[in-house]
Design a protein around this motif. Structure first.
Motif, mmCIF file in Angstrom:
data_model
loop_
_atom_site.group_PDB
_atom_site.id
_atom_site.type_symbol
_atom_site.label_atom_id
_atom_site.label_comp_id
_atom_site.label_asym_id
_atom_site.label_seq_id
_atom_site.Cartn_x
_atom_site.Cartn_y
_atom_site.Cartn_z
ATOM 1 N N GLY A 9 -8.866 -5.751 -12.582
ATOM 2 C CA GLY A 9 -8.174 -5.620 -13.853
ATOM 3 C C GLY A 9 -9.047 -5.949 -15.047
ATOM 4 O O GLY A 9 -8.621 -5.910 -16.180
ATOM 5 N N GLU A 49 -14.145 12.911 0.944
ATOM 6 C CA GLU A 49 -13.409 11.941 0.136
ATOM 7 C C GLU A 49 -12.372 12.607 -0.751
ATOM 8 O O GLU A 49 -12.434 13.813 -0.967
ATOM 9 C CB GLU A 49 -14.368 11.119 -0.735
ATOM 10 N N ARG A 50 -11.451 11.805 -1.256
ATOM 11 C CA ARG A 50 -10.428 12.300 -2.169
ATOM 12 C C ARG A 50 -11.062 12.613 -3.526
ATOM 13 O O ARG A 50 -12.094 12.060 -3.890
ATOM 14 C CB ARG A 50 -9.316 11.265 -2.339
ATOM 15 N N PHE A 59 -10.050 11.759 -6.490
ATOM 16 C CA PHE A 59 -10.112 10.611 -7.402
ATOM 17 C C PHE A 59 -11.287 9.694 -7.068
ATOM 18 O O PHE A 59 -11.972 9.201 -7.968
ATOM 19 C CB PHE A 59 -8.787 9.832 -7.356
ATOM 20 N N THR A 60 -11.531 9.473 -5.773
ATOM 21 C CA THR A 60 -12.684 8.657 -5.361
ATOM 22 C C THR A 60 -13.971 9.280 -5.876
ATOM 23 O O THR A 60 -14.842 8.599 -6.422
ATOM 24 C CB THR A 60 -12.775 8.560 -3.819
ATOM 25 N N ARG A 71 2.269 14.519 -2.582
ATOM 26 C CA ARG A 71 0.949 13.962 -2.910
ATOM 27 C C ARG A 71 -0.136 14.699 -2.140
ATOM 28 O O ARG A 71 -1.192 15.006 -2.676
ATOM 29 C CB ARG A 71 0.892 12.478 -2.540
ATOM 30 N N MET A 84 0.828 -1.206 0.000
ATOM 31 C CA MET A 84 0.000 0.000 0.000
ATOM 32 C C MET A 84 0.861 1.255 0.000
ATOM 33 O O MET A 84 1.830 1.343 0.748
ATOM 34 C CB MET A 84 -0.910 -0.024 1.237
ATOM 35 N N LEU A 85 0.507 2.190 -0.876
ATOM 36 C CA LEU A 85 1.242 3.460 -0.934
ATOM 37 C C LEU A 85 0.721 4.417 0.124
ATOM 38 O O LEU A 85 -0.478 4.504 0.353
ATOM 39 C CB LEU A 85 1.036 4.114 -2.303
ATOM 40 N N PHE A 86 1.624 5.102 0.744
ATOM 41 C CA PHE A 86 1.207 6.123 1.695
ATOM 42 C C PHE A 86 1.521 7.492 1.124
ATOM 43 O O PHE A 86 2.459 7.641 0.358
ATOM 44 C CB PHE A 86 1.916 5.911 3.039
ATOM 45 N N PRO A 87 0.701 8.471 1.477
ATOM 46 C CA PRO A 87 0.894 9.785 0.881
ATOM 47 C C PRO A 87 2.226 10.402 1.302
ATOM 48 O O PRO A 87 2.591 10.347 2.464
ATOM 49 C CB PRO A 87 -0.273 10.605 1.430
ATOM 50 N N HIS A 117 -15.538 0.644 -10.567
ATOM 51 C CA HIS A 117 -14.247 0.563 -9.880
ATOM 52 C C HIS A 117 -13.652 -0.836 -9.952
ATOM 53 O O HIS A 117 -12.454 -1.005 -9.870
ATOM 54 C CB HIS A 117 -14.384 0.926 -8.407
ATOM 55 N N THR A 118 -14.513 -1.823 -10.074
ATOM 56 C CA THR A 118 -14.007 -3.192 -10.035
ATOM 57 C C THR A 118 -13.014 -3.458 -11.156
ATOM 58 O O THR A 118 -12.193 -4.352 -11.045
ATOM 59 C CB THR A 118 -15.164 -4.199 -10.138
ATOM 60 N N LEU A 155 -10.583 -1.675 -11.851
ATOM 61 C CA LEU A 155 -9.267 -1.391 -11.289
ATOM 62 C C LEU A 155 -8.859 -2.438 -10.274
ATOM 63 O O LEU A 155 -7.692 -2.743 -10.123
ATOM 64 C CB LEU A 155 -9.289 -0.023 -10.597
ATOM 65 N N VAL A 156 -9.826 -2.962 -9.585
ATOM 66 C CA VAL A 156 -9.524 -3.920 -8.527
ATOM 67 C C VAL A 156 -9.160 -5.274 -9.126
ATOM 68 O O VAL A 156 -8.186 -5.906 -8.751
ATOM 69 C CB VAL A 156 -10.713 -4.062 -7.559
#
Lengths: 105, 202
Positions: free
Chosen positions: A95, A75-76, A78-79, A8, A1-4, A89-90, A92-93
């Motif tokens: 592919g 929310e962000r 992008f969300t 960012r 997981m990427l953290f900000p 969204h699926t 992306l989840v």
């Protein structure tokens, strides 16, 4: 997981302020940054490039229309774009689109 | 109610981010995110992961799409400010530029100072017919599945490339491109080629 990282965080604030401004110029800047991401998703979801182009076009028109409804405390950017743009969204989840019928117009 | 730690790790936030929850369940997650910073933080982490994944699969869209988005926003803003609906005539083989002078002469439809491949100003947009003034130096390959595209050259000249051959067009020339026909165009004049363009939904 990427953290900000710091940058960012800064850019998230930048995109959020642009979205809240919802002027044509602000949408143009958001488009330059986010359209390739969304177009990549639409291309995965459709078999036809012209359909993906039409969806991307409609997506940003919708974003402009509904930008007043964006709340950065919730929310962000992008969300919100994924939800408002009617993207599945699926893709992306997983592919891929597992059930094409579930794609919202 | 399970405790917060269990809630965050229950998988419901992943389902929310993946768009798998119904409206009621989504509202519930949003309410939890509003009350608990740790829920919001977890949602943000998931969103950042999705965004990074989208970036790795990003595809640059054709410039025509941005031009149409910006033109549509400009058109909506003009209408919101009270611009009354226009009713430009339908183009056909034999249409003349003079029939569109009413719009071509307006300062609102003056050429932009600089264009990036393509620039569009919409005269009118309805459910079936869209009429626009377009300045272009290059239009990437496109195909419209459900629209007929037709245009009349106002200024400059261009080359339209189809699978079946090419056509050179100058001022006053009309061309119709049927749905499903792959096409692209390049200006071959020193100035951008200016056309009246119509798209008709079929």
């Amino acid at each position: 997981m990427l953290f900000p990282r710091e940058d960012r965080q800064e850019s998230e604030e930048h995109w959020a302020s642009l979205l809240s401004a919802s002027s044509a110029e602000a949408i143009a800047q958001l488009y330059d940054h986010f359209a390739p991401l969304l177009f990549g998703i639409y291309r995965c979801q459709t078999t036809d490039t012209s359909e993906a182009e039409g969806l991307l076009q409609q997506c940003f028109i919708n974003l402009y229309r509904h930008a007043q409804g964006y709340d950065s405390s919730r929310e962000r950017v992008f969300t919100w774009m994924l939800r408002t743009g009617g993207l599945l969204h699926t893709t992306l989840v997983t592919g891929r689109v597992s059930d094409p019928k579930s794609v919202q117009p | 109610m399970m405790n917060l730690h269990m809630y965050i790790h229950s998988g419901i936030l992943e389902a929310y981010t993946a768009g798998k929850l119904d409206t009621e369940k989504s509202r519930e997650v949003e309410e939890m995110a509003r009350i608990h910073p740790s829920v919001r933080q977890k949602l943000d982490e998931l969103s950042i992961g999705l965004e990074a994944r989208a970036r790795s699969q990003a595809v640059q869209p054709p410039k025509m799409v941005k031009a149409m988005v910006m033109a549509s926003i400009d058109f909506m803003e003009r209408r919101n400010k009270g611009e009354s609906p226009a009713h430009p005539p339908l183009l056909f083989e034999g249409s003349t530029v003079a029939e569109y002078d009413r719009w071509l002469q307006q300062k609102e439809f003056a050429a932009p100072s600089r264009i990036e491949d393509i620039y569009i100003r919409i005269i009118d947009k309805g459910p079936i017919l869209t009429t626009a003034i377009v300045w272009m130096t290059e239009m990437q390959t496109e195909v419209h599945r459900q629209e007929i595209e037709q245009f009349l050259v106002v200024e400059g000249s261009c080359k339209v490339i189809l699978d079946t051959g090419t056509r050179d067009l100058g001022p006053g020339d009309f061309m119709k491109i049927n749905a499903g026909v792959v096409h692209r165009a390049v200006s071959n004049s020193s100035q951008p080629c200016k056309v009246i363009l119509q798209r008709i939904l079929i």
